[in-house]
Scaffold this active site. Structure first.
Site, PDB file in Angstrom:
ATOM      1  NE  ARG A 173     -27.274  -3.406  33.695  1.00 49.67           N
ATOM      2  CZ  ARG A 173     -27.326  -2.665  34.469  1.00 49.67           C
ATOM      3  NH1 ARG A 173     -26.262  -2.478  35.389  1.00 49.67           N
ATOM      4  NH2 ARG A 173     -28.137  -1.269  34.083  1.00 49.67           N
ATOM      5  CB  THR A 212      -0.767  -0.155   1.268  1.00 49.29           C
ATOM      6  OG1 THR A 212      -1.720  -1.206   1.050  1.00 49.29           O
ATOM      7  CG2 THR A 212      -1.789   1.306   1.359  1.00 49.29           C
ATOM      8  CG  HIS A 216     -21.187  -5.079  27.677  1.00 54.22           C
ATOM      9  ND1 HIS A 216     -21.362  -6.362  26.533  1.00 54.22           N
ATOM     10  CD2 HIS A 216     -20.502  -5.898  28.506  1.00 54.22           C
ATOM     11  CE1 HIS A 216     -20.410  -7.266  27.057  1.00 54.22           C
ATOM     12  NE2 HIS A 216     -20.231  -6.915  28.216  1.00 54.22           N
ATOM     13  N   PRO A 253       0.470   5.878  -0.217  1.00 59.63           N
ATOM     14  CG  PRO A 253       1.616   7.605   0.657  1.00 59.63           C
ATOM     15  CD  PRO A 253       1.770   6.235  -0.101  1.00 59.63           C
ATOM     16  CG  ASN A 254      -1.482   9.273  -3.941  1.00 60.67           C
ATOM     17  OD1 ASN A 254      -2.370   9.960  -3.292  1.00 60.67           O
ATOM     18  ND2 ASN A 254      -0.119   9.734  -4.095  1.00 60.67           N
ATOM     19  CD  GLU A 305      -3.987  -8.683   5.086  1.00 61.87           C
ATOM     20  OE1 GLU A 305      -3.883  -9.849   4.194  1.00 61.87           O
ATOM     21  OE2 GLU A 305      -3.175  -8.712   5.727  1.00 61.87           O
ATOM     22  CB  THR A 356     -12.259  -2.115   1.196  1.00 65.04           C
ATOM     23  OG1 THR A 356     -12.764  -2.264  -0.113  1.00 65.04           O
ATOM     24  CG2 THR A 356     -11.178  -1.150   1.322  1.00 65.04           C
TER      25      THR A 356
HETATM   26  N1  CAA Z   1      -2.346 -15.201  -6.655  1.00 64.56           N
HETATM   27  C1  CAA Z   1      -1.512 -14.955  -7.840  1.00 64.56           C
HETATM   28  N2  CAA Z   1      -1.810 -14.247  -8.879  1.00 64.56           N
HETATM   29  C2  CAA Z   1      -3.025 -13.562  -8.942  1.00 64.56           C
HETATM   30  C3  CAA Z   1      -3.879 -13.773  -7.823  1.00 64.56           C
HETATM   31  C4  CAA Z   1      -3.467 -14.423  -6.751  1.00 64.56           C
HETATM   32  N3  CAA Z   1      -4.289 -14.585  -5.830  1.00 64.56           N
HETATM   33  N4  CAA Z   1      -4.851 -12.839  -7.933  1.00 64.56           N
HETATM   34  C5  CAA Z   1      -4.574 -12.427  -9.098  1.00 64.56           C
HETATM   35  N5  CAA Z   1      -3.510 -12.710  -9.912  1.00 64.56           N
HETATM   36  C6  CAA Z   1      -2.981 -12.526 -10.937  1.00 64.56           C
HETATM   37  C7  CAA Z   1      -4.028 -12.731 -12.075  1.00 64.56           C
HETATM   38  O1  CAA Z   1      -3.833 -13.963 -12.540  1.00 64.56           O
HETATM   39  C8  CAA Z   1      -3.494 -11.555 -13.141  1.00 64.56           C
HETATM   40  O2  CAA Z   1      -2.512 -12.285 -13.870  1.00 64.56           O
HETATM   41  P1  CAA Z   1      -2.745 -12.535 -15.536  1.00 64.56           P
HETATM   42  O3  CAA Z   1      -3.346 -11.023 -16.065  1.00 64.56           O
HETATM   43  O4  CAA Z   1      -1.521 -12.989 -15.861  1.00 64.56           O
HETATM   44  O5  CAA Z   1      -3.913 -13.607 -15.413  1.00 64.56           O
HETATM   45  C9  CAA Z   1      -2.908 -10.402 -12.208  1.00 64.56           C
HETATM   46  O6  CAA Z   1      -2.611 -10.916 -11.145  1.00 64.56           O
HETATM   47  C10 CAA Z   1      -3.945  -9.432 -12.198  1.00 64.56           C
HETATM   48  O7  CAA Z   1      -5.087  -9.867 -11.421  1.00 64.56           O
HETATM   49  P2  CAA Z   1      -6.624  -9.396 -11.566  1.00 64.56           P
HETATM   50  O8  CAA Z   1      -6.924  -9.412 -12.943  1.00 64.56           O
HETATM   51  O9  CAA Z   1      -7.347 -10.056 -10.399  1.00 64.56           O
HETATM   52  O10 CAA Z   1      -6.307  -7.993 -11.055  1.00 64.56           O
HETATM   53  P3  CAA Z   1      -7.494  -6.885 -10.894  1.00 64.56           P
HETATM   54  O11 CAA Z   1      -6.642  -5.456 -11.225  1.00 64.56           O
HETATM   55  O12 CAA Z   1      -8.619  -7.202 -11.436  1.00 64.56           O
HETATM   56  O13 CAA Z   1      -7.300  -7.001  -9.281  1.00 64.56           O
HETATM   57  C11 CAA Z   1      -8.365  -6.058  -7.448  1.00 64.56           C
HETATM   58  C12 CAA Z   1      -8.248  -6.057  -8.709  1.00 64.56           C
HETATM   59  C13 CAA Z   1      -8.982  -7.446  -6.857  1.00 64.56           C
HETATM   60  C14 CAA Z   1      -9.395  -5.055  -6.647  1.00 64.56           C
HETATM   61  C15 CAA Z   1      -6.868  -6.094  -6.447  1.00 64.56           C
HETATM   62  O14 CAA Z   1      -6.392  -4.962  -7.082  1.00 64.56           O
HETATM   63  C16 CAA Z   1      -7.246  -6.065  -5.190  1.00 64.56           C
HETATM   64  O15 CAA Z   1      -7.402  -7.207  -4.489  1.00 64.56           O
HETATM   65  N6  CAA Z   1      -6.925  -4.878  -4.400  1.00 64.56           N
HETATM   66  C17 CAA Z   1      -7.014  -4.725  -2.961  1.00 64.56           C
HETATM   67  C18 CAA Z   1      -5.591  -4.792  -2.680  1.00 64.56           C
HETATM   68  C19 CAA Z   1      -5.607  -4.990  -1.108  1.00 64.56           C
HETATM   69  O16 CAA Z   1      -6.038  -5.896  -0.517  1.00 64.56           O
HETATM   70  N7  CAA Z   1      -4.590  -4.146  -0.289  1.00 64.56           N
HETATM   71  C20 CAA Z   1      -4.331  -4.663   0.767  1.00 64.56           C
HETATM   72  C21 CAA Z   1      -2.934  -4.079   1.183  1.00 64.56           C
HETATM   73  S1  CAA Z   1      -2.059  -5.079   2.177  1.00 64.56           S
HETATM   74  C22 CAA Z   1      -2.573  -4.561   3.777  1.00 64.56           C
HETATM   75  O17 CAA Z   1      -3.712  -4.239   3.881  1.00 64.56           O
HETATM   76  C23 CAA Z   1      -1.818  -5.265   4.941  1.00 64.56           C
HETATM   77  C24 CAA Z   1      -1.596  -4.477   6.163  1.00 64.56           C
HETATM   78  O18 CAA Z   1      -0.693  -4.653   6.867  1.00 64.56           O
HETATM   79  C25 CAA Z   1      -2.512  -3.128   6.454  1.00 64.56           C
END
Ligand code: CAA
Length: 395
Positions: A269, A126, A339, A128-129, A364, A366
């Protein structure tokens, strides 16, 4: 279909529960109020072997299966979300991703120290943008001989001040192939050009460390790249398959904690001489929590089983994370309701569950991202293809 857990699963549950009671809960209310994380928690988790759960014995892990990892997360989060977050980041997002994507040499180099807790791992996707829109990150990796030079920043990084190394996703400058621009590295925090900074003022998980990490002309060897040039987004998404699993199982722990607190309060309670547990509207809230806990376990056990046998589980993991986190937030909201005014102050733990469970509907993926993902699978707009590399099945 086998639904029974093993004696080893029961032992892991008991060990993690006791760890939560004896090592996480004492002093937690103060740490949470003062937004103070406790670095020694990581050492205590290491001592108990908790940081090696899910890692094969070959790499000096516990040799237990992936369901064990989920059970440990559930019981740790029953005590506090900050303890489960350690597992999500260190074990899920970092160690299991190395186990999946690392070469044999990389696994031998990194996993034993991670499994023993001699080193702690973090995760940097992640920015900022770029949160939900993870593909559009801006951190750059410039190829320079046998190494890469990183510039950029990552935010909302759990363990930013504590992790010894981070799995970082960057964008390759001048990629050889259009669209193959993401690249993943394991970076050491002691590398010149790295620094971190804590984030203050969080609504929840106040006893956990969160911050930003920065890379300024930071040189990383090509031997520390995970996967090939162009694999970075896939590495990130498969890391999320592991991280989301730990979040989904942990969410069940919050529901159990809500039930622990409400069960006690419902009997203590009284209204008009009758325990409030006798009131049907209270019973409805309790029944919903029980459903959330029991359905939540089935959802994450299924994902753990799919990991054990080496099946792709992106869809099922998203479902478990989506539903369990929503049910945990609902349970915590209802626990506050049960509560009454006491639920609105930190004399009782339920206000902490309410604040902590809210975060898991953001990080992870939304709540909205998982809603869309599930609809896309159902409508046929999203399909999972076989992966280039898979997590090794449990043997
Ligand atoms: N494993 C391996 N490869 C994967 C995969 C997986 N689980 N999921 C997708 N891919 C691959 C796909 O096969 C695709 O490859 P090909 O084009 O070769 O087939 C490529 O990755 C792109 O996948 P998508 O087409 O699914 O990509 P998308 O742009 O449609 O995804 C989205 C959109 C699902 C919204 C994705 O961007 C997403 O999950 N966003 C949320 C991000 C997120 O969860 N961020 C959290 C950050 S970490 C955190 O929060 C931790 C902390 O400590 C706070």
């Amino acid at each position: 279909m086998e639904f029974a857990l093993t004696a080893e699963h029961d032992l892991i549950r008991e060990m993690a529960y006791k760890f939560g009671q004896l090592e996480v809960l004492p002093g937690l209310a103060e740490r949470d109020r003062e937004a103070r994380s406790d670095r020694t928690m990581l050492d205590k988790m290491a001592e108990k072997g908790i940081l090696g759960i899910g890692i094969p014995e070959k790499y000096q892990g516990s040799g237990t299966d992936y369901i064990s990892l989920g059970i440990a997360c559930e019981e740790l989060e029953r005590a506090d979300t900050s303890a489960r977050v350690v597992m999500s980041v260190h074990s899920g997002l970092h160690s299991l991703t190395i186990l999946q994507w690392g070469t044999e040499e990389q696994k031998q180099r990194w996993l034993p120290a991670l499994a023993k807790g001699d080193r702690v791992g973090g995760f940097g996707l992640t920015e900022p943008n770029a949160g939900s829109d993870a593909i559009n990150i801006r951190t750059r990796a410039r190829k320079d001989g046998d190494s890469y030079v990183l510039n950029g920043e990552k935010t909302w990084i759990s363990l930013a001040d504590y992790a010894d190394q981070f799995l970082v996703i960057a964008l390759l400058e001048n990629p050889a192939e259009e669209g193959k621009s993401h690249v993943a590295f394991i970076v050491d925090r002691n590398t010149p050009g790295f620094h971190s900074q804590a984030i203050h003022g969080k609504l929840g998980v106040r006893a956990g460390n969160t911050g930003q990490i920065f890379f300024e002309e930071m040189r990383v060897s090509a031997t520390d790249r995970l996967g090939d040039d162009g694999d970075g987004f896939k590495v990130a998404m498969s890391a999320l398959d592991h991280g989301r699993y730990t979040v989904a199982s942990g969410a069940v722990g919050i529901i159990t904690a809500c039930l622990d607190a409400c069960n006690k309060y419902c009997h203590e309670r009284k209204v008009g001489g009758e325990e409030i547990g006798r009131k049907q509207l209270v019973q409805q809230m309790i029944a919903n929590m029980v459903a959330g806990r029991d359905i939540g376990r089935l959802l994450y056990y299924q994902v753990g089983w799919m990991k054990n046998v080496g099946m792709r589980h992106t869809r099922e993991c998203s479902m478990a994370k989506w539903q369990n986190c929503a049910n945990a937030f609902k349970a915590a909201n209802d626990a506050v309701e049960i509560h009454g005014a006491y639920g609105y102050c930190d004399e009782f733990p339920v206000e902490r569950y309410f604040r902590n469970s809210r975060g898991a509907m953001i990080y992870e993926g939304t709540h909205e991202i998982h809603t869309i993902v599930q609809a896309e699978y159902e409508l046929g707009y999203r399909k999972d293809r076989p992966l280039k590399v898979t997590l090794p099945p449990f043997e």
